[in-house]
Design an enzyme around this catalytic site. Structure first.
Site, PDB file in Angstrom:
ATOM      1  CE1 TYR A  61      -4.231   1.185  -0.214  1.00 31.42           C
ATOM      2  CE2 TYR A  61      -4.465  -1.104   0.444  1.00 31.42           C
ATOM      3  CZ  TYR A  61      -5.000   0.044  -0.105  1.00 31.42           C
ATOM      4  OH  TYR A  61      -6.287   0.050  -0.553  1.00 31.42           O
ATOM      5  CD  GLU A  65      -4.657   5.477   0.986  1.00 27.19           C
ATOM      6  OE1 GLU A  65      -4.523   6.182   1.998  1.00 27.19           O
ATOM      7  OE2 GLU A  65      -5.707   4.886   0.694  1.00 27.19           O
ATOM      8  CG  ASP A 118      -8.670  10.502 -23.743  1.00 32.87           C
ATOM      9  OD1 ASP A 118      -7.696   9.718 -23.800  1.00 32.87           O
ATOM     10  OD2 ASP A 118      -9.771  10.183 -23.248  1.00 32.87           O
ATOM     11  CB  THR A 144      -5.251   3.843 -21.662  1.00 37.25           C
ATOM     12  OG1 THR A 144      -5.078   3.852 -23.084  1.00 37.25           O
ATOM     13  CG2 THR A 144      -6.683   4.207 -21.319  1.00 37.25           C
ATOM     14  CE  LYS A 177      -7.941   2.106 -24.627  1.00 40.83           C
ATOM     15  NZ  LYS A 177      -8.963   3.167 -24.661  1.00 40.83           N
ATOM     16  NE  ARG A 237      -7.524  -3.484 -19.124  1.00 45.83           N
ATOM     17  CZ  ARG A 237      -7.820  -3.657 -20.410  1.00 45.83           C
ATOM     18  NH1 ARG A 237      -7.256  -4.620 -21.104  1.00 45.83           N
ATOM     19  NH2 ARG A 237      -8.674  -2.867 -21.016  1.00 45.83           N
TER      20      ARG A 237
HETATM   21  C1  PLP Z   1      -9.908   3.527 -23.796  1.00 53.75           C
HETATM   22  C2  PLP Z   1     -10.187   4.973 -23.622  1.00 53.75           C
HETATM   23  C3  PLP Z   1     -10.489   5.524 -22.371  1.00 53.75           C
HETATM   24  C4  PLP Z   1     -10.794   4.704 -21.151  1.00 53.75           C
HETATM   25  O1  PLP Z   1      -9.906   3.794 -20.757  1.00 53.75           O
HETATM   26  P1  PLP Z   1     -10.312   2.606 -19.763  1.00 53.75           P
HETATM   27  O2  PLP Z   1      -8.979   2.155 -19.317  1.00 53.75           O
HETATM   28  O3  PLP Z   1     -11.078   1.631 -20.595  1.00 53.75           O
HETATM   29  O4  PLP Z   1     -11.135   3.174 -18.655  1.00 53.75           O
HETATM   30  C5  PLP Z   1     -10.630   6.899 -22.278  1.00 53.75           C
HETATM   31  N1  PLP Z   1     -10.514   7.680 -23.350  1.00 53.75           N
HETATM   32  C6  PLP Z   1     -10.268   7.187 -24.573  1.00 53.75           C
HETATM   33  C7  PLP Z   1     -10.142   8.115 -25.733  1.00 53.75           C
HETATM   34  C8  PLP Z   1     -10.103   5.812 -24.750  1.00 53.75           C
HETATM   35  O5  PLP Z   1      -9.886   5.339 -25.974  1.00 53.75           O
END
Ligand code: PLP
Length: 420
Positions: free
Chosen positions: A56, A58, A202, A228, A231, A237
């Site tokens: 942990y 925090e 994003d 994220t 991807k 993740r």
């Molecule tokens: C995948 C994605 C998210 C969210 O990610 P999670 O890990 O699935 O919560 C947010 N914004 C965009 C543009 C995404 O493609």
């Protein structure tokens, strides 16, 4: 077999171990075209499976609420320093549990409930967390959405500007989940500046392309960058928020204690490993390879009469409108899965069909590029997609079965990280 081996797990819990082994085999035998997925390296896999999950932590390095941070602090600091170096940002927070909580932290940092956010509409290619109605971000904030032009399938920046001037959002999101074209960060930045909004880029889908120099960077344009890590960036993740120094405190306070408790230290270590990989020259080749594969696949699909939203792609992603093929997205995706080609059905802009049974398919080339497939294989992949869609229309299961066999045969020549 899964790599690293899961022998202890198999002995302790054969039921779960059996399912994990079967999933590894499934990933090995499929052409994985889900645009948000990838194969992480064995090093990243190993980092996620360490004793760091026991700890942990925090708070932030040097300011924790629990003792015993002698080793977690340098791990998190390494992840932060690597993020700053790979993306060229002043500040990075590597603690968000995933992309959705990362985005919620941005709202917490800059907006009061009921204030206005502007983002791309979900059916046009945006993300739920950019203010879409069913999301907390659409329920707790006032949201306005921009889309794409019907004739081009692309974002109309004049429309975005007009909407921003009329609605005066405090937060503007650019980026999304089904955008096959380059995002014009400087143009969004100009609009945000004109209306006094904070611009959030994003880059969840394209982070690996940005890191590898295959998509322009939002740095210097967007005040906040959300991504994220799992991807195209090819990490575990997780998620990161990056910003200028000006917003560093607000971002950190919003993530913890604003929204989250303890960070997932095993994930943090794996993010550091993935960012280490992303700093190598080979990652640039991978990123450019993703785009080359997507463009080769798009060209081959177009040649076979597939109608691509916006007419093609600049990045890793292709959006097919199947209307002219006489089949909806869902039955096509299910037939393709049986044929060993895994992707997802997706709405297309101005889709006349329902979101759970839309007109389109979304494809991405990150995972197959990691796997080692190159542009020379893309015509074959397009041929299999075309034949499967026709077979689905004709209830021709024999053809689908034949293609699944051919897919397996091709992939046997391409090793998969995580499988031995
Ligand atoms: C995948 C994605 C998210 C969210 O990610 P999670 O890990 O699935 O919560 C947010 N914004 C965009 C543009 C995404 O493609």
């Amino acid at each position: 077999m899964h790599q690293p081996a899961i022998t202890e797990l198999a002995a302790a819990d054969p039921e779960i171990a059996g399912l994990v082994e079967a999933e590894a085999k499934r990933q090995y035998e499929k052409i994985r075209l889900i645009a948000s997925e990838n194969y992480v390296s064995t090093a990243v896999l190993e980092a996620t499976g360490t004793v760091l999950t026991n700890k942990y932590s925090e708070g932030y390095a040097g300011k924790r609420y629990y003792e015993g941070q002698q080793l977690v602090d340098p791990i998190e600091t390494l992840a932060i320093e690597r993020a700053k170096s790979v993306f060229g940002v002043e500040h990075a927070n590597v603690q968000p549990y995933s992309g959705s909580p990362a985005n919620l932290a941005v709202y917490l940092a800059f907006l009061q409930p009921g204030e206005t956010v502007m983002g791309m509409a979900l059916p046009a290619g945006g993300h739920l967390t950019h203010g879409w109605s069913v999301s907390a971000t659409g329920k707790w904030f006032r949201s306005v959405a921009y889309g794409v032009r019907k004739d081009t399938g692309r974002i109309d920046l004049d429309e975005v500007r007009e909407l921003a001037l009329a609605e005066r959002p405090k937060l503007i999101f650019c980026g999304g989940t089904a955008i096959p074209r380059t995002i014009d960060f400087p143009a969004f930045a100009e609009i945000a500046q004109e209306v006094g909004a904070v611009l959030v880029a994003d880059i969840a889908h394209i982070a690996g392309l940005v890191a590898g120099g295959a998509h322009p960077s939002p740095v210097g344009h967007a005040a906040v960058i959300s991504t994220t890590t799992h991807k195209t960036l090819r990490g575990p993740r997780g998620a990161m928020l990056m910003s200028t120094e000006e917003h560093a405190k607000a971002i950190d306070k919003a993530v913890f204690p604003g929204l989250q408790g303890g960070p997932h230290n095993h994930t943090t270590a794996a993010i550091a490993v993935a960012l280490g990989e992303a700093s190598k020259p080979s990652f640039g080749e991978y990123a450019h390879g993703i785009v080359a594969n997507a463009q080769a696949l798009a060209a081959a699909l177009t040649e076979r009469g597939f109608d691509l939203v916006s007419g093609g792609t600049d990045n890793h992603l292709i959006l097919i409108d199947l209307t002219n093929k006489g089949i909806a997205g869902k039955p096509a995706a299910k037939a393709l899965d049986r044929a060993g080609i895994e992707l997802n059905y997706n709405t297309v802009p101005f889709d006349p069909r329902k979101p759970f049974d839309p007109s389109g398919l979304r494809l991405g080339t990150a995972a197959i590029t990691t796997r080692g497939l190159g542009t020379e294989q893309m015509p074959k992949v397009a041929e299999w997609i075309d034949q499967t869609v026709q077979a689905a229309n004709n209830d021709d299961e024999a053809t689908i079965e034949r293609i699944a066999g051919e897919v397996k045969e091709l992939l046997a020549g391409y090793p998969m990280p995580g499988w031995n």
